[in-house]
Every structure is written in structure tokens, then in C-alpha cells.
Design a protein around this motif. Structure first.
Motif, PDB file in Angstrom:
ATOM      1  N   ILE A  41      -3.524  -6.239 -20.212  1.00  0.00           N
ATOM      2  CA  ILE A  41      -4.694  -5.390 -20.005  1.00  0.00           C
ATOM      3  C   ILE A  41      -4.301  -3.945 -20.308  1.00  0.00           C
ATOM      4  O   ILE A  41      -3.121  -3.594 -20.296  1.00  0.00           O
ATOM      5  N   GLU A  42      -5.302  -3.131 -20.571  1.00  0.00           N
ATOM      6  CA  GLU A  42      -5.088  -1.700 -20.813  1.00  0.00           C
ATOM      7  C   GLU A  42      -5.260  -0.946 -19.501  1.00  0.00           C
ATOM      8  O   GLU A  42      -6.279  -1.107 -18.828  1.00  0.00           O
ATOM      9  N   GLY A  43      -4.287  -0.123 -19.158  1.00  0.00           N
ATOM     10  CA  GLY A  43      -4.384   0.669 -17.935  1.00  0.00           C
ATOM     11  C   GLY A  43      -5.635   1.520 -17.891  1.00  0.00           C
ATOM     12  O   GLY A  43      -6.259   1.690 -16.844  1.00  0.00           O
ATOM     13  N   ALA A  44      -6.048   2.046 -19.037  1.00  0.00           N
ATOM     14  CA  ALA A  44      -7.226   2.916 -19.111  1.00  0.00           C
ATOM     15  C   ALA A  44      -8.522   2.185 -18.749  1.00  0.00           C
ATOM     16  O   ALA A  44      -9.527   2.825 -18.443  1.00  0.00           O
ATOM     17  N   ASP A  45      -8.494   0.846 -18.765  1.00  0.00           N
ATOM     18  CA  ASP A  45      -9.684   0.062 -18.422  1.00  0.00           C
ATOM     19  C   ASP A  45      -9.762  -0.274 -16.935  1.00  0.00           C
ATOM     20  O   ASP A  45     -10.723  -0.899 -16.497  1.00  0.00           O
ATOM     21  N   VAL A  46      -8.760   0.148 -16.164  1.00  0.00           N
ATOM     22  CA  VAL A  46      -8.688  -0.222 -14.747  1.00  0.00           C
ATOM     23  C   VAL A  46      -9.108   0.947 -13.866  1.00  0.00           C
ATOM     24  O   VAL A  46      -8.604   2.063 -14.008  1.00  0.00           O
ATOM     25  N   PHE A  47     -10.018   0.642 -12.944  1.00  0.00           N
ATOM     26  CA  PHE A  47     -10.456   1.607 -11.940  1.00  0.00           C
ATOM     27  C   PHE A  47     -10.146   1.004 -10.576  1.00  0.00           C
ATOM     28  O   PHE A  47     -10.796   0.058 -10.146  1.00  0.00           O
ATOM     29  N   TYR A  48      -9.144   1.551  -9.919  1.00  0.00           N
ATOM     30  CA  TYR A  48      -8.719   1.070  -8.604  1.00  0.00           C
ATOM     31  C   TYR A  48      -9.322   2.004  -7.560  1.00  0.00           C
ATOM     32  O   TYR A  48      -9.003   3.186  -7.515  1.00  0.00           O
ATOM     33  N   ILE A  49     -10.217   1.460  -6.755  1.00  0.00           N
ATOM     34  CA  ILE A  49     -10.878   2.268  -5.723  1.00  0.00           C
ATOM     35  C   ILE A  49     -10.157   2.050  -4.402  1.00  0.00           C
ATOM     36  O   ILE A  49     -10.217   0.974  -3.820  1.00  0.00           O
ATOM     37  N   ASN A  50      -9.455   3.070  -3.981  1.00  0.00           N
ATOM     38  CA  ASN A  50      -8.638   3.009  -2.778  1.00  0.00           C
ATOM     39  C   ASN A  50      -9.435   3.620  -1.622  1.00  0.00           C
ATOM     40  O   ASN A  50      -9.416   4.819  -1.401  1.00  0.00           O
ATOM     41  N   ALA A  51     -10.136   2.754  -0.887  1.00  0.00           N
ATOM     42  CA  ALA A  51     -10.977   3.222   0.221  1.00  0.00           C
ATOM     43  C   ALA A  51     -10.383   2.853   1.570  1.00  0.00           C
ATOM     44  O   ALA A  51     -11.059   2.907   2.583  1.00  0.00           O
ATOM     45  N   ASP A  52      -9.110   2.484   1.593  1.00  0.00           N
ATOM     46  CA  ASP A  52      -8.528   1.971   2.836  1.00  0.00           C
ATOM     47  C   ASP A  52      -7.146   2.543   3.117  1.00  0.00           C
ATOM     48  O   ASP A  52      -6.319   1.887   3.726  1.00  0.00           O
ATOM     49  N   ASP A  53      -6.880   3.750   2.649  1.00  0.00           N
ATOM     50  CA  ASP A  53      -5.540   4.305   2.811  1.00  0.00           C
ATOM     51  C   ASP A  53      -5.591   5.669   3.482  1.00  0.00           C
ATOM     52  O   ASP A  53      -6.589   6.384   3.376  1.00  0.00           O
ATOM     53  N   ASN A  54      -4.498   6.028   4.138  1.00  0.00           N
ATOM     54  CA  ASN A  54      -4.370   7.390   4.634  1.00  0.00           C
ATOM     55  C   ASN A  54      -3.911   8.275   3.468  1.00  0.00           C
ATOM     56  O   ASN A  54      -3.643   7.783   2.370  1.00  0.00           O
ATOM     57  N   TYR A  55      -3.812   9.562   3.709  1.00  0.00           N
ATOM     58  CA  TYR A  55      -3.482  10.491   2.624  1.00  0.00           C
ATOM     59  C   TYR A  55      -2.124  10.181   2.008  1.00  0.00           C
ATOM     60  O   TYR A  55      -1.974  10.164   0.795  1.00  0.00           O
ATOM     61  N   ARG A  56      -1.115   9.916   2.830  1.00  0.00           N
ATOM     62  CA  ARG A  56       0.230   9.619   2.320  1.00  0.00           C
ATOM     63  C   ARG A  56       0.211   8.376   1.431  1.00  0.00           C
ATOM     64  O   ARG A  56       0.777   8.363   0.341  1.00  0.00           O
ATOM     65  N   GLY A  57      -0.464   7.325   1.889  1.00  0.00           N
ATOM     66  CA  GLY A  57      -0.558   6.094   1.108  1.00  0.00           C
ATOM     67  C   GLY A  57      -1.281   6.318  -0.204  1.00  0.00           C
ATOM     68  O   GLY A  57      -0.895   5.776  -1.246  1.00  0.00           O
ATOM     69  N   LEU A  58      -2.332   7.126  -0.156  1.00  0.00           N
ATOM     70  CA  LEU A  58      -3.085   7.437  -1.365  1.00  0.00           C
ATOM     71  C   LEU A  58      -2.211   8.169  -2.378  1.00  0.00           C
ATOM     72  O   LEU A  58      -2.204   7.829  -3.566  1.00  0.00           O
ATOM     73  N   VAL A  59      -1.452   9.136  -1.934  1.00  0.00           N
ATOM     74  CA  VAL A  59      -0.590   9.898  -2.834  1.00  0.00           C
ATOM     75  C   VAL A  59       0.472   8.987  -3.458  1.00  0.00           C
ATOM     76  O   VAL A  59       0.731   9.055  -4.667  1.00  0.00           O
TER      77      VAL A  59
END
Length: 120
Positions: free
Chosen positions: A45-63
Motif C-alpha cells: 500500500i502507499e503511505g500517502a493513501d492512509v489516514f490514521y485517526i488517533n482519537a484514543d491517545d494522550n498527548y505523549r502517545g500521539l506524538v
């Protein structure tokens, strides 16, 4: 109609909806990101085609996960960051369908229940 090919190991098929369900803290996110990186690295797959929606993380995990996304070329979106609003997720998808930019895109929602329209 899309080819029957897997996008996350042998778990998720391109063009279909797949839900991964397990108790909290069992490794769903870790497994998903690892499989995603494997698929991108193998040119499945192409990375540019992936949208990962991270709605379950704290700020550190998100970074930490954002660093992986940048390294492997996929988009990491999080509610309240850079103008992304989870409550408008369904509207974003409808707009992509209307303007025909949804074709070939892979959308990962982590966590589904935190996105309006999927919260029952």
C-alpha cells in the motif's frame, strides 16, 4: 470494484470495513500500526493513501505515533489538532466521496466509538 488484497497482514481487505475488537490494553493499536508499517514497507500500500485517526491517545502517545506516521509516510489525524474534528468525520468522508477523492484511501479509526456517527 477493488482487488481482493490484504492491507493489514491477513486481517483487513482493501475496500472493505474491518473491526478489530478486544479488551482495552491488549495491543490492538500496536498490532495495527505494526501491520500498517509492514504493508507500506513491502509496497503493498502507499503511505500517502492512509489516514490514521488517533482519537484514543494522550498527548505523549500521539506524538510517538506521529513520529512513526511521518517516518513511513502516512497521515496521522487527531481530534483537536490541526483543525481536525472527530465530530465531523462522517462529513469529511461524504465530501471525499462527492469529489471522488476517496477511491484507494485507507482509513483507520482508533477508537471507533469516539467518532460521531459511530457512537450508537
Amino acid at each position: 470494484m477493488l482487488d481482493n488484497r490484504f492491507v493489514l497482514g491477513r486481517i483487513a481487505i482493501y475496500g472493505q470495513a474491518t473491526a478489530i475488537y478486544a479488551k482495552p490494553n491488549t495491543g490492538k493499536t500496536l498490532l495495527t500500526i505494526w501491520l500498517l508499517i509492514q504493508a507500506i514497507s513491502a509496497k503493498g500500500i502507499e503511505g500517502a493513501d492512509v489516514f490514521y485517526i488517533n482519537a484514543d491517545d494522550n498527548y505523549r502517545g500521539l506524538v510517538e505515533k506521529l513520529k512513526l506516521a511521518e517516518l513511513h509516510g502516512f497521515e496521522m489525524l487527531a481530534p483537536g489538532h490541526n483543525g481536525f474534528e472527530a465530530k465531523l468525520f462522517v462529513n469529511y468522508i461524504q465530501a471525499m466521496v462527492r469529489d471522488e477523492s476517496a477511491h484507494g484511501k485507507i482509513i483507520i479509526l482508533d477508537t471507533l466509538k469516539k467518532v460521531r456517527g459511530f457512537d450508537g
